[in-house]
Design a protein around this motif. Structure first.
Motif, PDB file in Angstrom:
ATOM      1  N   PHE A   1      19.076 -36.491  60.137  1.00 26.70           N
ATOM      2  CA  PHE A   1      18.234 -36.468  58.945  1.00 26.70           C
ATOM      3  C   PHE A   1      17.034 -35.540  59.140  1.00 26.70           C
ATOM      4  N   TYR A   2      16.571 -34.970  58.021  1.00 26.74           N
ATOM      5  CA  TYR A   2      15.411 -34.093  57.998  1.00 26.74           C
ATOM      6  C   TYR A   2      14.293 -34.773  57.217  1.00 26.74           C
ATOM      7  N   ARG A   3      13.076 -34.668  57.736  1.00 23.70           N
ATOM      8  CA  ARG A   3      11.926 -35.344  57.119  1.00 23.70           C
ATOM      9  C   ARG A   3      11.234 -34.398  56.137  1.00 23.70           C
ATOM     10  N   MET A   4      11.218 -34.812  54.883  1.00 18.20           N
ATOM     11  CA  MET A   4      10.594 -34.035  53.817  1.00 18.20           C
ATOM     12  C   MET A   4       9.211 -34.614  53.521  1.00 18.20           C
ATOM     13  N   GLU A   5       8.259 -33.735  53.223  1.00 15.88           N
ATOM     14  CA  GLU A   5       6.907 -34.213  52.901  1.00 15.88           C
ATOM     15  C   GLU A   5       6.306 -33.397  51.765  1.00 15.88           C
ATOM     16  N   VAL A   6       5.807 -34.099  50.756  1.00 16.42           N
ATOM     17  CA  VAL A   6       5.073 -33.494  49.645  1.00 16.42           C
ATOM     18  C   VAL A   6       3.652 -34.041  49.655  1.00 16.42           C
ATOM     19  N   ILE A   7       2.688 -33.158  49.585  1.00 13.60           N
ATOM     20  CA  ILE A   7       1.293 -33.546  49.377  1.00 13.60           C
ATOM     21  C   ILE A   7       0.921 -33.201  47.940  1.00 13.60           C
ATOM     22  N   LYS A   8       0.474 -34.200  47.188  1.00 19.15           N
ATOM     23  CA  LYS A   8      -0.034 -33.978  45.824  1.00 19.15           C
ATOM     24  C   LYS A   8      -1.480 -34.456  45.792  1.00 19.15           C
ATOM     25  N   ASP A   9      -2.405 -33.504  45.746  1.00 18.59           N
ATOM     26  CA  ASP A   9      -3.826 -33.817  45.889  1.00 18.59           C
ATOM     27  C   ASP A   9      -4.611 -33.060  44.830  1.00 18.59           C
ATOM     28  N   GLY A  10      -4.653 -33.615  43.618  1.00 15.62           N
ATOM     29  CA  GLY A  10      -5.305 -32.918  42.521  1.00 15.62           C
ATOM     30  C   GLY A  10      -4.573 -31.618  42.228  1.00 15.62           C
ATOM     31  N   PRO A  11      -5.257 -30.468  42.316  1.00 14.62           N
ATOM     32  CA  PRO A  11      -4.594 -29.197  42.029  1.00 14.62           C
ATOM     33  C   PRO A  11      -3.725 -28.692  43.187  1.00 14.62           C
ATOM     34  N   ARG A  12      -3.802 -29.333  44.340  1.00 13.55           N
ATOM     35  CA  ARG A  12      -3.108 -28.841  45.536  1.00 13.55           C
ATOM     36  C   ARG A  12      -1.748 -29.514  45.708  1.00 13.55           C
ATOM     37  N   VAL A  13      -0.739 -28.681  45.937  1.00 12.26           N
ATOM     38  CA  VAL A  13       0.606 -29.167  46.260  1.00 12.26           C
ATOM     39  C   VAL A  13       1.056 -28.441  47.521  1.00 12.26           C
ATOM     40  N   ALA A  14       1.520 -29.195  48.509  1.00 13.88           N
ATOM     41  CA  ALA A  14       2.043 -28.613  49.740  1.00 13.88           C
ATOM     42  C   ALA A  14       3.368 -29.275  50.074  1.00 13.88           C
ATOM     43  N   PHE A  15       4.270 -28.510  50.688  1.00 17.88           N
ATOM     44  CA  PHE A  15       5.606 -29.006  51.001  1.00 17.88           C
ATOM     45  C   PHE A  15       5.993 -28.565  52.410  1.00 17.88           C
ATOM     46  N   SER A  16       6.568 -29.503  53.176  1.00 16.51           N
ATOM     47  CA  SER A  16       7.024 -29.188  54.527  1.00 16.51           C
ATOM     48  C   SER A  16       8.307 -29.950  54.829  1.00 16.51           C
ATOM     49  N   ILE A  17       9.073 -29.446  55.790  1.00 19.48           N
ATOM     50  CA  ILE A  17      10.284 -30.092  56.289  1.00 19.48           C
ATOM     51  C   ILE A  17      10.181 -30.181  57.800  1.00 19.48           C
ATOM     52  N   ASP A  18      10.328 -31.390  58.339  1.00 15.65           N
ATOM     53  CA  ASP A  18      10.195 -31.622  59.782  1.00 15.65           C
ATOM     54  C   ASP A  18       8.908 -31.016  60.337  1.00 15.65           C
ATOM     55  N   GLY A  19       7.833 -31.111  59.558  1.00 19.10           N
ATOM     56  CA  GLY A  19       6.539 -30.621  59.996  1.00 19.10           C
ATOM     57  C   GLY A  19       6.328 -29.131  59.861  1.00 19.10           C
ATOM     58  N   LEU A  20       7.316 -28.404  59.360  1.00 19.17           N
ATOM     59  CA  LEU A  20       7.192 -26.959  59.174  1.00 19.17           C
ATOM     60  C   LEU A  20       6.658 -26.679  57.772  1.00 19.17           C
ATOM     61  N   PRO A  21       5.437 -26.137  57.623  1.00 14.46           N
ATOM     62  CA  PRO A  21       4.902 -25.840  56.289  1.00 14.46           C
ATOM     63  C   PRO A  21       5.729 -24.742  55.606  1.00 14.46           C
ATOM     64  N   LEU A  22       6.094 -24.983  54.348  1.00 17.01           N
ATOM     65  CA  LEU A  22       6.936 -24.040  53.610  1.00 17.01           C
ATOM     66  C   LEU A  22       6.198 -23.372  52.468  1.00 17.01           C
ATOM     67  N   PHE A  23       5.317 -24.087  51.791  1.00 13.18           N
ATOM     68  CA  PHE A  23       4.420 -23.453  50.826  1.00 13.18           C
ATOM     69  C   PHE A  23       3.256 -24.381  50.520  1.00 13.18           C
ATOM     70  N   GLU A  24       2.193 -23.790  50.009  1.00 10.65           N
ATOM     71  CA  GLU A  24       1.035 -24.532  49.505  1.00 10.65           C
ATOM     72  C   GLU A  24       0.543 -23.810  48.268  1.00 10.65           C
ATOM     73  N   TRP A  25       0.205 -24.570  47.231  1.00 13.60           N
ATOM     74  CA  TRP A  25      -0.169 -23.985  45.938  1.00 13.60           C
ATOM     75  C   TRP A  25      -1.347 -24.737  45.367  1.00 13.60           C
ATOM     76  N   MET A  26      -2.278 -23.987  44.779  1.00 15.58           N
ATOM     77  CA  MET A  26      -3.407 -24.566  44.056  1.00 15.58           C
ATOM     78  C   MET A  26      -3.236 -24.264  42.573  1.00 15.58           C
ATOM     79  N   ASP A  27      -3.175 -25.294  41.766  1.00 18.20           N
ATOM     80  CA  ASP A  27      -3.022 -25.117  40.325  1.00 18.20           C
ATOM     81  C   ASP A  27      -4.329 -24.559  39.744  1.00 18.20           C
ATOM     82  N   PRO A  28      -4.289 -23.376  39.131  1.00 15.62           N
ATOM     83  CA  PRO A  28      -5.518 -22.790  38.606  1.00 15.62           C
ATOM     84  C   PRO A  28      -5.936 -23.343  37.252  1.00 15.62           C
ATOM     85  N   SER A  29      -5.102 -24.164  36.635  1.00 15.03           N
ATOM     86  CA  SER A  29      -5.418 -24.649  35.298  1.00 15.03           C
ATOM     87  C   SER A  29      -6.606 -25.618  35.348  1.00 15.03           C
TER      88      SER A  29
END
Length: 225
Positions: free
Chosen positions: A168-196
């Motif tokens: 199995f692979y461990r998926m992680e989503v961070i949802k923190d106000g305008p910030r969204v980050a995604f990683s798999i098995d601790g490897l960061p894949l993207f991070e985005w700040m919502d400008p709206s």
């Protein structure tokens, strides 16, 4: 802890809301003397033939509890049979702030345009995009914001094909106000700040697959940051 579910089998999602032709099963991850850790997991797949039913063979499965903003969402994922695509929705609600399950919203049957261009607001990450040959040639994880099907962030997808998956692979989503980050098995894949000026807040979490993918899930955890 805000929400926790071991996802060991169909009984663990008895209260979840299925939209579309989802099929439930159980995966036994080895045992004494075998590979794996001996625990079971929830298997999800489609119940309709993808070639015959096309885009109406796909489905979405919603956790019935509303989730606040500023959370860490983790789960474990194992692809079993391809082709297909895996995705999660989060921060999902009606476009005018309605509860996701309000009868004032249009009925949903798993048909994808109902989710990205209908009467919902949501964020969704597609992270196992092995449905079409073009996706398998150059694999990415995509973050989209709806309503509107806006591609707002993208990163490389490190997940191997089902035949090469090693546990199995461990998926992680961070949802923190305008910030969204995604990683798999601790490897960061993207991070985005919502400008709206009004980024999406709390809402519902859901799992989606494109048929004929068959995959196993376990250990869903949603905790405050």
């Amino acid at each position: 802890m805000i929400y926790s579910n071991p996802l060991r089998g169909p009984s663990d999602v008895a209260g979840w809301v299925a939209e579309g032709p989802v099929q439930f099963g159980t995966h036994d991850d080895g045992g004494p003397g075998l590979s794996g850790d001996g625990t079971s997991a929830l298997v999800l797949s489609g119940s309709l033939d993808a070639e015959e039913h096309g885009d109406h063979a796909h489905w979405t499965l919603w956790c019935p509890e509303e989730i606040p903003d500023h959370v860490r969402i983790t789960w474990e994922f194992l692809p079993l049979e391809e082709p297909g695509l895996a995705m999660v929705f989060f921060a999902a609600r009606g476009h005018r702030g309605e509860d996701l399950f309000s009868p004032s919203l249009a009925p949903r049957t798993g048909f994808y345009p109902q989710y990205h261009s209908g009467d919902l607001d949501a964020l969704h990450i597609s992270y196992f995009r092995h449905k079409y040959a073009s996706e398998r040639r150059f694999r990415t994880c995509n973050l989209r914001k709806s309503t509107g099907f806006q591609l707002v962030a993208q990163g490389a997808d490190p997940l191997p094909p089902a035949e090469d998956a090693d546990g199995f692979y461990r998926m992680e989503v961070i949802k923190d106000g305008p910030r969204v980050a995604f990683s798999i098995d601790g490897l960061p894949l993207f991070e985005w700040m919502d400008p709206s000026p009004e980024p999406l807040g709390g809402g519902y979490f859901g799992i989606r697959q494109m048929a004929p993918l068959k995959a196993a899930y376990r250990n869903l955890s949603i905790s405050p940051l």
